[in-house]
Design a protein around this motif. Structure first.
Motif, short mmCIF file in Angstrom:
data_model
loop_
_atom_site.label_atom_id
_atom_site.label_comp_id
_atom_site.label_asym_id
_atom_site.label_seq_id
_atom_site.Cartn_x
_atom_site.Cartn_y
_atom_site.Cartn_z
N ARG A 1 0.88 -1.18 0.00
CA ARG A 1 0.00 0.00 0.00
C ARG A 1 0.91 1.22 0.00
NH1 ARG A 1 -4.23 -1.71 4.67
NH2 ARG A 1 -4.94 -3.62 3.65
N VAL A 2 0.61 2.15 -0.88
CA VAL A 2 1.43 3.34 -1.04
C VAL A 2 0.68 4.54 -0.50
CG1 VAL A 2 2.60 4.83 -2.69
CG2 VAL A 2 2.51 2.38 -3.09
N GLN A 3 1.38 5.30 0.34
CA GLN A 3 0.79 6.54 0.85
C GLN A 3 1.90 7.59 0.90
OE1 GLN A 3 -1.12 6.08 4.62
NE2 GLN A 3 -1.78 8.20 4.68
N ARG B 1 11.30 -4.53 5.09
CA ARG B 1 11.26 -3.06 5.16
C ARG B 1 12.38 -2.44 4.34
NH1 ARG B 1 13.30 1.35 7.50
NH2 ARG B 1 15.01 0.25 8.50
N LEU B 2 13.59 -2.94 4.52
CA LEU B 2 14.73 -2.39 3.80
C LEU B 2 14.64 -2.64 2.30
CD1 LEU B 2 17.62 -3.23 6.27
CD2 LEU B 2 16.59 -0.99 5.83
N ALA C 1 11.71 2.10 -3.27
CA ALA C 1 11.09 3.43 -3.21
C ALA C 1 12.14 4.53 -3.35
CB ALA C 1 10.32 3.60 -1.91
N THR C 2 13.28 4.36 -2.73
CA THR C 2 14.35 5.36 -2.83
C THR C 2 14.87 5.45 -4.26
OG1 THR C 2 14.97 5.01 -0.53
CG2 THR C 2 16.60 6.06 -1.93
N LYS D 1 13.71 9.63 -2.50
CA LYS D 1 13.36 9.90 -1.10
C LYS D 1 13.40 8.61 -0.31
CE LYS D 1 10.20 13.54 -2.58
NZ LYS D 1 11.18 14.58 -2.54
N LYS D 2 13.53 8.73 0.99
CA LYS D 2 13.55 7.57 1.89
C LYS D 2 12.26 7.56 2.71
CE LYS D 2 18.53 7.41 2.18
NZ LYS D 2 19.70 7.50 3.04
N PRO D 3 11.23 6.92 2.19
CA PRO D 3 9.94 6.95 2.88
C PRO D 3 9.91 6.04 4.10
CG PRO D 3 9.81 5.49 1.01
CD PRO D 3 11.17 6.13 0.97
N VAL D 4 8.93 6.29 4.94
CA VAL D 4 8.67 5.40 6.07
C VAL D 4 8.00 4.16 5.49
CG1 VAL D 4 7.30 5.11 8.16
CG2 VAL D 4 8.41 7.31 7.70
#
Length: 79
Positions: free
Chosen positions: A15-17, A55-56, A62-63, A68-71
């Motif tokens: 899920r992307v937010q 997570r990593l 995403a990066t 960017k480095k999202p949560v």
């Protein structure tokens, strides 16, 4: 989802937010899901290590896509 032994038991749901990939959402989600699946493959491990590996892996994708480095939150469901 993971089984009792800590092995992947399904396809990851992404899920992307707040990640700016609207124009290329589907390819981004496919790559992120593939990275999560790869992070889940291999030997069994404890939930915390699995959560961090996934997570990593997703964050790296995403990066690479956004700079960017999202949560990244990972939810593990035991089946």
């Amino acid at each position: 989802a993971v089984d009792r032994n800590g092995r992947a038991g399904g396809v990851p749901e992404i899920r992307v937010q707040g990640v700016p990939v609207e124009d290329e959402r589907e390819p981004f989600l496919a790559e992120a899901a593939e990275a999560a699946t790869e992070a889940m493959s291999g030997r069994a491990r404890d939930r915390d290590r699995l959560r961090e590996d996934v997570r990593l892996a997703v964050r790296r994708v995403a990066t690479r896509w956004t700079g960017k480095k999202p949560v990244v939150d990972v939810v593990i469901v035991q089946v």
